[in-house]
Design a protein around this motif. Structure first.
Motif, PDB file in Angstrom:
ATOM      1  N   VAL A 131       0.857  -1.181   0.000  1.00 37.81           N
ATOM      2  CA  VAL A 131       0.000   0.000   0.000  1.00 37.81           C
ATOM      3  C   VAL A 131       0.896   1.235   0.000  1.00 37.81           C
ATOM      4  N   ASP A 132       0.435   2.289  -0.666  1.00 37.80           N
ATOM      5  CA  ASP A 132       1.200   3.529  -0.686  1.00 37.80           C
ATOM      6  C   ASP A 132       0.248   4.706  -0.842  1.00 37.80           C
ATOM      7  N   ARG A 133       0.794   5.907  -0.642  1.00 33.96           N
ATOM      8  CA  ARG A 133       0.042   7.152  -0.713  1.00 33.96           C
ATOM      9  C   ARG A 133       0.951   8.237  -1.307  1.00 33.96           C
ATOM     10  N   PRO A 134       0.377   9.357  -1.751  1.00 29.37           N
ATOM     11  CA  PRO A 134       1.202  10.472  -2.232  1.00 29.37           C
ATOM     12  C   PRO A 134       2.130  10.970  -1.112  1.00 29.37           C
ATOM     13  N   ILE A 135       3.409  10.878  -1.320  1.00 28.50           N
ATOM     14  CA  ILE A 135       4.372  11.144  -0.242  1.00 28.50           C
ATOM     15  C   ILE A 135       4.419  12.630   0.146  1.00 28.50           C
ATOM     16  N   GLU A 136       3.915  13.519  -0.722  1.00 34.79           N
ATOM     17  CA  GLU A 136       3.930  14.935  -0.364  1.00 34.79           C
ATOM     18  C   GLU A 136       2.902  15.227   0.738  1.00 34.79           C
ATOM     19  N   HIS A 137       1.859  14.377   0.840  1.00 35.83           N
ATOM     20  CA  HIS A 137       0.764  14.642   1.774  1.00 35.83           C
ATOM     21  C   HIS A 137       0.658  13.612   2.896  1.00 35.83           C
ATOM     22  N   TRP A 138       1.257  12.427   2.718  1.00 35.79           N
ATOM     23  CA  TRP A 138       1.068  11.359   3.687  1.00 35.79           C
ATOM     24  C   TRP A 138       2.422  10.806   4.138  1.00 35.79           C
ATOM     25  N   SER A 139       2.478  10.389   5.383  1.00 34.58           N
ATOM     26  CA  SER A 139       3.640   9.661   5.886  1.00 34.58           C
ATOM     27  C   SER A 139       3.154   8.398   6.589  1.00 34.58           C
ATOM     28  N   TYR A 140       3.992   7.369   6.560  1.00 35.60           N
ATOM     29  CA  TYR A 140       3.594   6.077   7.124  1.00 35.60           C
ATOM     30  C   TYR A 140       4.351   5.809   8.416  1.00 35.60           C
TER      31      TYR A 140
END
Length: 279
Positions: A131-140
């Motif tokens: 799973v991944d997300r836009p890195i500019e807006h989300w951090s894991y």
């Protein structure tokens, strides 16, 4: 049982009736709805239900999946709008749908429209492991999952994560999480219009820890029907989140393939997050 909401005075109840009647007129439903007003211990309640002849003709067996095939139910542009189908479906509810005020009812209707709009545009890469997300807006973070980066607007972050038309790429999701994002997006968009303080609270929450899975269900949703007292099989309201079990015996017990969480779009269609052009 239809729609039911509270009013604090006779004047408020009368105004709500007038406003709702105007909404019905805009969607050609004014002659098909019955109004019931009650005053018990100075507590006013207003209930709207569909006339039985309308239900028998257009919704046999509470089947809302065929509404789009009813040629004499037309809205703007000689077609049925999603809002008209939401109104008809909610008014035909087999259980009472109660709201604390008329404004709450209007917000619920608007959020359902927003959910349908977002679900039609949502698409993702199906991967039960990555799973991944836009890195500019989300951090894991391992303990809390994906959280919103400080200073980033929640609405834009959700749009970029779910709608490839906005981001230019597909992100890895489960269908369960996708439905949460679609619903959260609609709540945030409605809050932006009518409750900015709530939107600020949502953004602060997602910067700290995402509300997800069972907790999301408990905090943001109402589950209608139970195993012991189920809803009619074909009664759906546009904007509903529902789960369909995988009918394939060979794969239905494989983790990640048990079934699909989907959104009802109206017009007899359910969202397909993997192939959005093929609902």
């Amino acid at each position: 049982q239809g729609l039911h909401f509270q009013a604090r005075s006779a004047q408020e109840a009368e105004k709500n009736q007038t406003d709702f009647y105007a909404l019905l007129v805009r969607h050609h439903l004014q002659s098909h709805v019955r109004t019931i007003v009650q005053n018990i211990d100075a507590q006013y309640s207003v209930r709207f239900v569909l006339e039985s002849h309308f239900v028998e003709r257009h919704l046999p067996g509470f089947d809302t999946l065929q509404l789009h095939q009813q040629g004499d139910l037309v809205d703007e542009g000689a077609t049925q709008s999603v809002k008209q189908q939401i109104l008809i479906s909610m008014l035909s509810s087999p259980i009472e749908l109660e709201f604390p005020s008329y404004c709450e009812l209007l917000s619920a209707i608007h959020m359902r429209e927003l959910i349908v709009c977002a679900a039609r545009k949502t698409s993702m890469a199906f991967n039960t492991d990555l799973v991944d997300r836009p890195i500019e807006h989300w951090s894991y973070h391992e303990d809390v999952g994906f959280i919103l980066k400080a200073g980033k607007p929640l609405i834009e972050a959700l749009l970029l994560a779910t709608q490839p038309d906005r981001s230019g790429r597909l992100y890895g999701f489960s269908c369960y999480r996708a439905t949460e994002y679609v619903i959260l997006l609609a709540i945030a968009q409605e809050a932006q219009l009518h409750n900015p303080q709530l939107l600020a609270q949502l953004e602060a929450q997602w910067q700290h820890k995402a509300v997800m899975s069972g907790k999301f269900h408990d905090v943001f949703l109402h589950e209608l029907g139970t195993n012991d007292n189920p809803l009619p099989m074909h009664w759906f309201v546009p904007g509903d989140r529902v789960w369909f079990r995988n009918p394939d015996d060979a794969s239905s017990d494989v983790p990640g393939y048990e079934g699909s969480w989907v959104i009802y779009l109206g017009h007899g269609q359910f969202a397909n997050f993997w192939h959005p052009q093929e609902p």
